[in-house]
Design a protein around this motif. Structure first.
Motif, PDB file in Angstrom:
ATOM      1  N   PHE A  46      31.469  55.257  34.783  1.00 32.10           N
ATOM      2  CA  PHE A  46      32.739  54.642  35.165  1.00 32.10           C
ATOM      3  C   PHE A  46      33.332  53.956  33.940  1.00 32.10           C
ATOM      4  O   PHE A  46      32.603  53.551  33.029  1.00 32.10           O
ATOM      5  CB  PHE A  46      32.528  53.589  36.260  1.00 32.10           C
ATOM      6  CG  PHE A  46      31.769  54.097  37.446  1.00 32.10           C
ATOM      7  CD1 PHE A  46      32.426  54.774  38.467  1.00 32.10           C
ATOM      8  CD2 PHE A  46      30.398  53.922  37.535  1.00 32.10           C
ATOM      9  CE1 PHE A  46      31.718  55.252  39.559  1.00 32.10           C
ATOM     10  CE2 PHE A  46      29.688  54.392  38.629  1.00 32.10           C
ATOM     11  CZ  PHE A  46      30.355  55.064  39.649  1.00 32.10           C
TER      12      PHE A  46
ATOM     13  N   SER B 101      28.878  51.490  33.701  1.00 30.31           N
ATOM     14  CA  SER B 101      30.302  51.182  33.719  1.00 30.31           C
ATOM     15  C   SER B 101      30.652  50.602  32.358  1.00 30.31           C
ATOM     16  O   SER B 101      29.988  49.684  31.865  1.00 30.31           O
ATOM     17  CB  SER B 101      30.629  50.191  34.839  1.00 30.31           C
ATOM     18  OG  SER B 101      32.033  50.035  34.942  1.00 30.31           O
TER      19      SER B 101
ATOM     20  N   HIS C  46      35.919  50.717  33.125  1.00 32.81           N
ATOM     21  CA  HIS C  46      36.667  49.595  33.682  1.00 32.81           C
ATOM     22  C   HIS C  46      37.523  48.894  32.624  1.00 32.81           C
ATOM     23  O   HIS C  46      37.949  47.765  32.808  1.00 32.81           O
ATOM     24  CB  HIS C  46      35.713  48.599  34.382  1.00 32.81           C
ATOM     25  CG  HIS C  46      34.703  47.980  33.471  1.00 32.81           C
ATOM     26  ND1 HIS C  46      33.432  48.491  33.331  1.00 32.81           N
ATOM     27  CD2 HIS C  46      34.784  46.910  32.665  1.00 32.81           C
ATOM     28  CE1 HIS C  46      32.760  47.741  32.472  1.00 32.81           C
ATOM     29  NE2 HIS C  46      33.562  46.774  32.043  1.00 32.81           N
TER      30      HIS C  46
END
Length: 103
Positions: free
Chosen positions: A72, A37, A74
């Motif tokens: 991912f 992430s 973020h």
């Protein structure tokens, strides 16, 4: 292994936190990262951003047959987030294309 690249946010449970792109890349090179992430802005753009990790993964997939982890983003930086997500989509398409048997 689950890697969380960020300079400010709290690290989620079960994730290994790193602060700089080269730390994330070193772990990716180990072949043991299942998920990553990424934040974009890490406090020193000259030292690198989360996008540098996306670029490394793309090159590794294209040139070395690297299997990318689940990725991912973020980041709160909306324009950088879109750029990173576009890179991730390109990586996934490239990997899927390389994974298909020749017909």
């Amino acid at each position: 292994m689950r890697v969380y690249l960020d300079d400010e946010r709290a690290t989620p449970d079960g994730w290994l936190r790193v602060y700089w792109p080269e730390e994330a890349i070193a772990l990716l090179e180990s072949g043991q990262v299942e998920e990553i992430s990424l934040d974009h802005d890490l406090g020193d753009d000259e030292h690198g951003t989360g996008y540098d990790v996306v670029l490394w993964i793309e090159e590794a997939v294209a040139l070395r047959g690297f299997k990318p982890p689940r990725m991912f983003v973020h980041s709160a930086n909306s324009s950088a987030k879109e750029k990173m997500l576009s890179g991730i989509h390109a990586i996934q398409a490239l990997y899927r294309g390389r994974s298909r048997p020749d017909t």
